[in-house]
Write a protein that holds these residues in place. Sequence first.
Motif, PDB file in Angstrom:
ATOM      1  N   ALA A 140       0.835  -1.201   0.000  1.00 29.04           N
ATOM      2  CA  ALA A 140       0.000   0.000   0.000  1.00 29.04           C
ATOM      3  C   ALA A 140       0.868   1.248   0.000  1.00 29.04           C
ATOM      4  CB  ALA A 140      -0.900  -0.005   1.242  1.00 29.04           C
ATOM      5  N   VAL A 141       0.560   2.169  -0.934  1.00 28.88           N
ATOM      6  CA  VAL A 141       1.314   3.420  -1.025  1.00 28.88           C
ATOM      7  C   VAL A 141       0.969   4.294   0.171  1.00 28.88           C
ATOM      8  CG1 VAL A 141       1.741   5.440  -2.464  1.00 28.88           C
ATOM      9  CG2 VAL A 141       1.240   3.244  -3.530  1.00 28.88           C
ATOM     10  N   GLY A 142       1.975   4.957   0.703  1.00 31.99           N
ATOM     11  CA  GLY A 142       1.740   5.843   1.840  1.00 31.99           C
ATOM     12  C   GLY A 142       1.023   7.108   1.437  1.00 31.99           C
ATOM     13  N   ASP A 143       1.195   8.141   2.202  1.00 30.18           N
ATOM     14  CA  ASP A 143       0.514   9.403   1.938  1.00 30.18           C
ATOM     15  C   ASP A 143       1.140  10.116   0.738  1.00 30.18           C
ATOM     16  OD1 ASP A 143      -1.081   8.967   4.160  1.00 30.18           O
ATOM     17  OD2 ASP A 143       0.293  10.032   5.503  1.00 30.18           O
ATOM     18  N   GLY A 144       0.291  10.683  -0.111  1.00 28.92           N
ATOM     19  CA  GLY A 144       0.734  11.548  -1.194  1.00 28.92           C
ATOM     20  C   GLY A 144       0.403  12.982  -0.844  1.00 28.92           C
ATOM     21  N   VAL A 145       1.409  13.859  -0.858  1.00 31.47           N
ATOM     22  CA  VAL A 145       1.211  15.241  -0.432  1.00 31.47           C
ATOM     23  C   VAL A 145       1.431  16.178  -1.623  1.00 31.47           C
ATOM     24  CG1 VAL A 145       1.990  17.096   1.102  1.00 31.47           C
ATOM     25  CG2 VAL A 145       1.941  14.731   1.927  1.00 31.47           C
ATOM     26  N   PHE A 146       0.491  17.072  -1.830  1.00 28.64           N
ATOM     27  CA  PHE A 146       0.615  18.129  -2.833  1.00 28.64           C
ATOM     28  C   PHE A 146       0.491  19.476  -2.130  1.00 28.64           C
ATOM     29  CE2 PHE A 146      -0.668  14.455  -5.205  1.00 28.64           C
ATOM     30  CZ  PHE A 146      -0.017  14.573  -6.429  1.00 28.64           C
ATOM     31  N   VAL A 147       1.397  20.398  -2.438  1.00 30.46           N
ATOM     32  CA  VAL A 147       1.353  21.734  -1.843  1.00 30.46           C
ATOM     33  C   VAL A 147       1.150  22.754  -2.960  1.00 30.46           C
ATOM     34  CG1 VAL A 147       2.485  23.414  -0.358  1.00 30.46           C
ATOM     35  CG2 VAL A 147       2.950  20.968  -0.052  1.00 30.46           C
ATOM     36  N   ARG A 148       0.160  23.607  -2.797  1.00 32.01           N
ATOM     37  CA  ARG A 148      -0.134  24.648  -3.781  1.00 32.01           C
ATOM     38  C   ARG A 148       0.332  25.998  -3.252  1.00 32.01           C
ATOM     39  NH1 ARG A 148      -6.469  23.410  -5.025  1.00 32.01           N
ATOM     40  NH2 ARG A 148      -6.630  23.996  -2.808  1.00 32.01           N
ATOM     41  N   ASP A 149       1.153  26.675  -4.029  1.00 30.44           N
ATOM     42  CA  ASP A 149       1.627  28.017  -3.668  1.00 30.44           C
ATOM     43  C   ASP A 149       0.421  28.950  -3.675  1.00 30.44           C
ATOM     44  OD1 ASP A 149       2.724  30.595  -3.562  1.00 30.44           O
ATOM     45  OD2 ASP A 149       4.507  30.009  -4.684  1.00 30.44           O
ATOM     46  N   ALA A 150       0.077  29.494  -2.500  1.00 31.69           N
ATOM     47  CA  ALA A 150      -1.116  30.328  -2.362  1.00 31.69           C
ATOM     48  C   ALA A 150      -0.767  31.805  -2.280  1.00 31.69           C
ATOM     49  CB  ALA A 150      -1.899  29.907  -1.109  1.00 31.69           C
ATOM     50  N   SER A 151       0.445  32.171  -2.689  1.00 29.94           N
ATOM     51  CA  SER A 151       0.879  33.557  -2.543  1.00 29.94           C
ATOM     52  C   SER A 151       0.253  34.478  -3.573  1.00 29.94           C
ATOM     53  CB  SER A 151       2.405  33.638  -2.661  1.00 29.94           C
ATOM     54  OG  SER A 151       2.829  33.254  -3.954  1.00 29.94           O
ATOM     55  N   GLY A 152      -0.394  33.937  -4.599  1.00 28.15           N
ATOM     56  CA  GLY A 152      -0.965  34.754  -5.668  1.00 28.15           C
ATOM     57  C   GLY A 152      -0.062  34.865  -6.871  1.00 28.15           C
ATOM     58  N   SER A 153       1.142  34.300  -6.790  1.00 31.05           N
ATOM     59  CA  SER A 153       2.075  34.374  -7.907  1.00 31.05           C
ATOM     60  C   SER A 153       1.896  33.229  -8.893  1.00 31.05           C
ATOM     61  CB  SER A 153       3.519  34.371  -7.382  1.00 31.05           C
ATOM     62  OG  SER A 153       3.781  33.218  -6.613  1.00 31.05           O
ATOM     63  N   VAL A 154       1.053  32.251  -8.557  1.00 29.71           N
ATOM     64  CA  VAL A 154       0.738  31.144  -9.462  1.00 29.71           C
ATOM     65  C   VAL A 154      -0.680  31.368  -9.965  1.00 29.71           C
ATOM     66  CG1 VAL A 154       0.474  28.652  -9.711  1.00 29.71           C
ATOM     67  CG2 VAL A 154       2.270  29.569  -8.235  1.00 29.71           C
ATOM     68  N   TRP A 155      -0.829  31.518 -11.283  1.00 33.47           N
ATOM     69  CA  TRP A 155      -2.082  31.990 -11.861  1.00 33.47           C
ATOM     70  C   TRP A 155      -3.172  30.930 -11.803  1.00 33.47           C
ATOM     71  CZ3 TRP A 155      -0.272  36.369 -11.296  1.00 33.47           C
ATOM     72  CH2 TRP A 155       0.983  36.721 -11.737  1.00 33.47           C
ATOM     73  N   VAL A 210      -3.585  17.674   0.602  1.00 35.27           N
ATOM     74  CA  VAL A 210      -3.378  18.861  -0.228  1.00 35.27           C
ATOM     75  C   VAL A 210      -3.280  20.072   0.695  1.00 35.27           C
ATOM     76  CG1 VAL A 210      -4.259  20.291  -2.100  1.00 35.27           C
ATOM     77  CG2 VAL A 210      -4.651  17.813  -2.131  1.00 35.27           C
ATOM     78  N   MET A 211      -2.123  20.732   0.658  1.00 38.43           N
ATOM     79  CA  MET A 211      -1.899  21.915   1.480  1.00 38.43           C
ATOM     80  C   MET A 211      -1.825  23.160   0.601  1.00 38.43           C
ATOM     81  SD  MET A 211       1.102  20.749   4.126  1.00 38.43           S
ATOM     82  CE  MET A 211       0.901  19.412   5.287  1.00 38.43           C
ATOM     83  N   ASP A 212      -2.329  24.281   1.122  1.00 39.28           N
ATOM     84  CA  ASP A 212      -2.102  25.591   0.526  1.00 39.28           C
ATOM     85  C   ASP A 212      -1.162  26.356   1.438  1.00 39.28           C
ATOM     86  OD1 ASP A 212      -3.936  24.816  -1.365  1.00 39.28           O
ATOM     87  OD2 ASP A 212      -5.595  25.971  -0.500  1.00 39.28           O
ATOM     88  N   CYS A 213      -0.213  27.068   0.836  1.00 31.51           N
ATOM     89  CA  CYS A 213       0.774  27.759   1.665  1.00 31.51           C
ATOM     90  C   CYS A 213       1.229  29.037   0.986  1.00 31.51           C
ATOM     91  CB  CYS A 213       1.976  26.840   1.924  1.00 31.51           C
ATOM     92  SG  CYS A 213       3.284  27.598   2.928  1.00 31.51           S
ATOM     93  N   ASP A 214       1.247  30.150   1.725  1.00 31.31           N
ATOM     94  CA  ASP A 214       1.954  31.348   1.280  1.00 31.31           C
ATOM     95  C   ASP A 214       3.200  31.478   2.153  1.00 31.31           C
ATOM     96  OD1 ASP A 214       0.590  32.302   3.601  1.00 31.31           O
ATOM     97  OD2 ASP A 214      -0.903  33.337   2.394  1.00 31.31           O
ATOM     98  N   THR A 215       3.167  32.261   3.220  1.00 32.44           N
ATOM     99  CA  THR A 215       4.276  32.233   4.171  1.00 32.44           C
ATOM    100  C   THR A 215       4.067  31.157   5.227  1.00 32.44           C
ATOM    101  OG1 THR A 215       3.186  33.939   5.502  1.00 32.44           O
ATOM    102  CG2 THR A 215       4.804  34.672   3.877  1.00 32.44           C
ATOM    103  N   THR A 224      -7.533  16.641   3.585  1.00 33.70           N
ATOM    104  CA  THR A 224      -7.080  15.257   3.673  1.00 33.70           C
ATOM    105  C   THR A 224      -8.196  14.327   3.215  1.00 33.70           C
ATOM    106  OG1 THR A 224      -5.647  15.819   5.548  1.00 33.70           O
ATOM    107  CG2 THR A 224      -6.128  13.491   5.189  1.00 33.70           C
ATOM    108  N   PHE A 225      -7.841  13.411   2.321  1.00 36.02           N
ATOM    109  CA  PHE A 225      -8.813  12.462   1.776  1.00 36.02           C
ATOM    110  C   PHE A 225      -8.270  11.047   1.925  1.00 36.02           C
ATOM    111  CE2 PHE A 225      -8.955  16.459  -0.552  1.00 36.02           C
ATOM    112  CZ  PHE A 225     -10.300  16.804  -0.488  1.00 36.02           C
ATOM    113  N   GLU A 226      -9.069  10.168   2.498  1.00 36.91           N
ATOM    114  CA  GLU A 226      -8.687   8.773   2.638  1.00 36.91           C
ATOM    115  C   GLU A 226      -8.810   8.057   1.300  1.00 36.91           C
ATOM    116  OE1 GLU A 226      -7.467   7.467   5.379  1.00 36.91           O
ATOM    117  OE2 GLU A 226      -7.827   9.216   6.687  1.00 36.91           O
TER     118      GLU A 226
END
Length: 415
Positions: A283-298, A323-328, A335-337
């Motif tokens: 079984a594959v572990g956790d998959g994490v995606f982070v989206r740059d929320a600073s406004g510089s990614v259109w 799935v995380m959103d992050c600026d500073t 989180t989805f199972e």
Amino acid sequence: MDPRISKQRTALVLDQPFFGALALRLKVIEDPSCTTFWTDSVSIGYNPTYLASLNDLETRGVLAHEVLHVANGHCWRQGDRDSDLWNDACDHAINPIIVDAGMLLPKGVLMDARFRGMSAEEIYGILAQEKRQKQKQQGEGQKDGGKPGGQSGQQAGDPPGGSSPPQSANGANTPSEGSDPAASADTAPSCGEVRQYAADDRAKQEAEWKVAVHQAAKAAQMRGGMPGALQGMIAQAVEPAVDWRAILHRFAQESSPTDYSFAMPNRRYLHMRLYLPSLHEPAVGDGVFVRDASGSVWDETQAQFAAEILAVNDAVRPRRLIVMDCDTRVTQVQTFERGEAVELLPVLGGGGTSFVDPFRRLAHEGIHPAFLVYLTDMDGAFPGEEPAYPVLWASTTPLKRARQAPFGEMVEVIC
């Protein structure tokens, strides 16, 4: 063909060999239905009334403008983008190169110093973001019963007193300091439209043009007629395109453990009394995606990235999708199972940029993901220590100009 166009095309062959060689590949046709000029990588169409308004040097510059649209691949790269805004972005990308080559363009063409050296895709993202912000401000202004900025009868970004914007040495309007680029883009004319190639042999046409651009560049270099900005554009135009989506899926798949094991023999060969190992996929572990929320990614890039998050989740099926959103700092965590329906919320944030908090939070909560993918423009502070899991930086800035990550793999994401 109008004799003035024939004359200026010959002048390009003699004085600007790169542009001249490629101009000869394009059929010239009169088209009163268009506004100015256009090209689709097969022909150059022109409005005779507009042509009559140009002098000889401007006509030569417009022909070079159309040639550069094709040489830069603009006839194949629009995708689902708005055609008018795509045309503006393409003009911003190539007009400075025309001027740097010593040619003249009609007054008022789109040319903003902010965009020098950027690709049409990057410029499009900025223009689209600014257009949305302008529409939002206008909507808020109408709700307040007045115009944005409180100046009745004056558009946002108009110079005080109604004075016209300054002009560059070649007569092209350039934005004044403090002006609204999105506002000027709405009114500035294009001297030549770029149309998408519509025939079925698009891949063949694109490949043939890449060869032609490469050959024309080599011939021009032998004659010493290649400005530096043009050389850089050509190198990017003929460079093989890399599909970032394929790299993303490959990265996620390779981060998923697979091996062969005798614990459960392959049933396909048991009737032959052959005990061969079967493919074992823990079984594959956790998959994490982070989206740059600073406004510089259109927004368009965020939407495409969200679609790929869902595709990777369906293909790899990690234990949990995070799935995380992050600026500073991290502004939102979803989180989805495994097996749970995934409906991603819009990106939440809008501050500066730092890449530290997602890694810090994962360590603090004892989460050791199978992989982490970070969508960002790469302009921010990186963590001081490399994590134990694989990281893919999906850079919205071309890799030649992007800050290099201190760890992990990088892929260029230009949607």
